[in-house]
Design an enzyme around this catalytic site. Structure first.
Site, PDB file in Angstrom:
ATOM      1  N   ARG A 279       1.125  -0.813   0.271  1.00 51.53           N
ATOM      2  CA  ARG A 279      -0.050   0.081   0.429  1.00 51.53           C
ATOM      3  C   ARG A 279       0.703   1.083  -0.658  1.00 51.53           C
ATOM      4  O   ARG A 279       0.498   2.144  -0.592  1.00 51.53           O
ATOM      5  CB  ARG A 279      -1.139  -0.030   0.778  1.00 51.53           C
ATOM      6  CG  ARG A 279      -1.563   1.160   1.237  1.00 51.53           C
ATOM      7  CD  ARG A 279      -3.113   1.415   2.504  1.00 51.53           C
ATOM      8  NE  ARG A 279      -3.964   0.257   2.059  1.00 51.53           N
ATOM      9  CZ  ARG A 279      -4.346  -0.860   2.545  1.00 51.53           C
ATOM     10  NH1 ARG A 279      -3.461  -1.416   3.853  1.00 51.53           N
ATOM     11  NH2 ARG A 279      -5.476  -1.906   2.027  1.00 51.53           N
ATOM     12  N   ALA A 280       1.859   1.198   0.365  1.00 51.15           N
ATOM     13  CA  ALA A 280       2.764   2.716   0.736  1.00 51.15           C
ATOM     14  C   ALA A 280       3.242   2.554  -0.810  1.00 51.15           C
ATOM     15  O   ALA A 280       3.200   3.889  -0.637  1.00 51.15           O
ATOM     16  CB  ALA A 280       4.269   2.061   1.480  1.00 51.15           C
TER      17      ALA A 280
END
Length: 686
Positions: A279-280
């Site tokens: 997700r980062a």
């Protein structure tokens, strides 16, 4: 006040304003979590942002804000069919919807009329706050105090862009795309790391330590309160220019390209900082793209990646509640330099279209101007660090006995046995003790008090079945009346108030012992964090006891107090127990549904606090037993000769005693049963 404080009039807070604007340009970034101390204009800036968002066009009469150009085919108010080739449309300002901390699940996601669904087969749905926030802003103040299941609903909707409501086989889906903004004061407790990860960006804010900047904050606030309309009119030009820049950046966003070299930098940065999951990487890519569009460019640069990392990664590096958020900027620069590709150098800088001091239309990825006020120093400047307080020269009122010793580091924390409060509670949802809750396994049914929230279908059918003939039933459908409805009674787990009373006297001052004791308390604090408890910390030494940390949800604050705890002096055991009794008495009045668990960490010696310390400690312990407070004594006595005083104290408290070794999860399996057995012994003695 109906007039909101202008966004461009907010002094400093560069990172906060930039993060909010990037989400206004690209809501796909995933929202902003604003962390900071109280009184730092967090809420003011968020509310002001709503005035900058472009107006939205909605299908006339639709409660779910469907776009006339592409209406949601699953809209509960649909299907929307065009009359004469075009849907009727209304234009309204973008909404900012606030979610209160005490909101119910039905208020957030919406409510189904179960009675009409059963009797008439009609999906009668009342929209909730998620529907109201569609195509606008959903603002959650003190998001860290929100119930976990509400946060789960909130973040699921933000990630998927839609909300699902299901009740006993009846389901409704509607679009829910919004800019999510949460604010929190870390002193009141942290969010779980897996929830932190769901916020796109995080910003730390603090009040400026620059006197000139603080003066300007006060001047503008007083001017606004004296005449809100006149103050807003002064900033109308800057607001309009910033609104136009947001629209322009939104239009440019689809044209921005993300080159392979930049993607490699993003991936290398996330890998270098050991960020979990992917997700980062995705959030960094979206943020860097939004930064380029905000600067008026069509290509992402390394500087965009660097700025995106500073906004998207710090909160994703926390592995447990005791980790401090933040990033090593030197390491970030080294990583970006190592994977630096060819940068475009022939693209002209955009020309500023605002005033010469850097107006809203200025080039670069900067934030809005400060207007006609003085030019204060950047709020990003770190204040000078105050010198650490020197340790006291001796234990206060210690009398005879060993003097104060410096604090020692805690031993490595370990997984502890589960300590729980006996009986069945009705407190806030958590993971420690048994309780009646909104979520959990169904154990029975009852008549609803007020609105029905969780239907017990079998009990409702049983209640309605005997009356079908009298009600004139003629078809296959069941005739259900409101009196037939039954609410499901569910049993789950609650969070408790875990109050630690830690002996910091001279008898505990042996360096190895105190390190082990701190490690044990730190382990229990970590367990309390995972089980959604509130925690408090009392220390006693010398002549009296001190409430080192009032009951709070911030276990990392408790860990910080514990780390700084010195030792020395006599053992006022009675003072520690009496202080704990006073704290619990006040907490029962504040939050009567949250049951307490008292954890006394001591070797059981009582050498201070009065002429007969042991008798005083016994009387104080019996006060807790009379109140029915569940308690555990962690016996810190070591050595070949042991007096067993901690066990005696546990019996007076009506609780149980465990050694440091027994506290470990891989030791005695019957620890929880021992706690409950102690509670039964206390009741029989009473």
């Amino acid at each position: 006040m109906s007039t909101r404080f202008p966004f461009t009039a907010v002094v400093g807070m560069d990172d906060l304003r930039l993060a909010l604007l990037l989400n206004a340009v690209s809501p796909a970034v995933g929202g902003v979590l604003v962390r900071g101390e109280k009184g730092t204009a967090k809420s003011t800036a968020v509310r002001a942002l709503a005035e900058l968002l472009p107006a939205v066009s909605v299908v006339a009469g639709c409660r779910f804000s469907c776009d006339p150009g592409s209406p949601d085919p699953g809209c509960p108010d649909g299907p929307h069919e065009a009359a004469g080739g075009a849907l009727g449309a209304d234009e309204r300002p973008a909404r900012m919807v606030e979610l209160p901390v005490g909101a119910s699940e039905d208020r957030l996601v919406g409510a189904l009329d179960i009675e009409r669904a059963l009797a008439e087969g009609v999906k009668a749905f009342e929209p909730g706050l998620l529907a109201d926030a569609h195509r606008g802003i959903l603002y959650v103040d003190e998001v860290n105090l929100l119930s976990d299941h509400l946060i789960d609903h909130l973040l699921d909707a933000a990630a998927m862009g839609s909300s699902y409501v299901e009740r006993e086989g009846v389901s409704v889906r509607h679009a829910a795309r919004f800019l999510l903004v949460g604010t929190m004061n870390p002193e009141e407790g942290e969010l779980r790391p897996q929830l932190l990860d769901r916020f796109g960006l995080t910003v730390e804010v603090a009040a400026s330590r620059v006197p000139e900047q603080r003066v300007e904050v006060v001047r503008r606030r007083l001017a606004f309160e004296d005449d809100p309309a006149a103050f807003a009119a002064r900033w109308a030009g800057e607001e309009a220019a910033l609104r136009e820049r947001i629209v322009a950046a939104r239009e440019l966003l689809p044209q921005v390209t993300l080159g392979d070299a930049v993607l490699l930098q993003i991936a290398a940065t996330c890998a270098a900082f050991e960020v979990d999951g992917m997700r980062a990487d995705i959030v960094m890519a979206r943020t860097a793209t939004a930064l380029a569009a905000w600067a008026g460019r069509t290509e992402v640069t390394s500087e965009d990646v660097r700025q995106a990392a500073l906004l998207a990664l710090p909160h994703r590096r926390r592995r447990n509640p005791f980790d401090a958020p933040g990033m090593d900027e030197d390491k970030l620069d080294e990583t970006l330099e190592q994977f630096k590709g060819e940068e475009p150098d022939d693209e002209p800088e955009p020309e500023p279209d605002g005033p010469g001091d850097g107006g809203p239309g200025g080039g670069g990825g900067g934030i809005p101007p400060q207007g006609d006020g003085p030019a204060p120093e950047s709020d990003g400047a770190a204040p000078e660090e105050a010198p650490a307080p020197a340790p006291q020269s001796g234990a206060s009122g210690s009398g005879s006995g060993s003097g104060e010793r410096a604090a020692v580091r805690a031993a490595e924390p370990f997984r502890t046995k589960t300590l729980s409060v006996p009986g069945l509670g009705e407190g806030a949802a958590g993971r420690r003790s048994r309780a009646r809750t909104e979520h959990g396994r169904t154990t029975g049914a009852t008549r609803p008090r007020g609105a029905l929230t969780k239907l017990h279908l079998a009990a409702t059918v049983r209640a309605a079945a005997p009356h079908q003939k009298a009600r004139g039933r003629s078809g296959p459908g069941l005739v259900v009346r409101r009196d037939d409805l039954r609410q499901a009674v569910r049993e789950g787990r609650e969070g408790n108030l875990v109050l630690f009373a830690v002996d910091a006297s001279g008898s505990m001052a042996a360096r190895q012992r105190m390190s082990a004791v701190k490690g044990a308390v730190l382990s229990l604090l970590l367990d309390a964090y995972q089980r959604r408890d509130k925690v408090g910390l009392i220390t006693f030494r010398g002549r009296d006891a001190e409430l080192a940390l009032p009951p709070t949800s911030s276990v990392d604050a408790a860990a910080a107090r514990l780390e700084q705890l010195p030792t020395g002096g006599r053992t006022p055991l009675s003072a520690g127990l009496l202080k704990a009794h006073d704290v619990l008495r006040v907490e029962r009045l504040r939050d009567p549904s949250r049951r307490p668990l008292l954890v006394v960490v001591t070797d059981g010696r009582a050498t201070g606090g009065g002429p007969d310390p042991l008798a005083l400690a016994t009387r104080a312990a019996r006060l807790h037993a009379a109140d029915g407070t569940a308690s555990v004594v962690v016996d810190c006595e070591t050595g070949p000769v042991r007096l067993g005083l901690a066990g005696t104290l546990a019996r007076e408290l009506g609780g149980t005693a465990v050694t440091l070794d027994e506290l470990r999860a891989d030791s005695i399996a019957g620890l929880v049963k021992d706690v409950q057995a102690g509670e039964r012994t206390m009741r029989r003695a009473a």
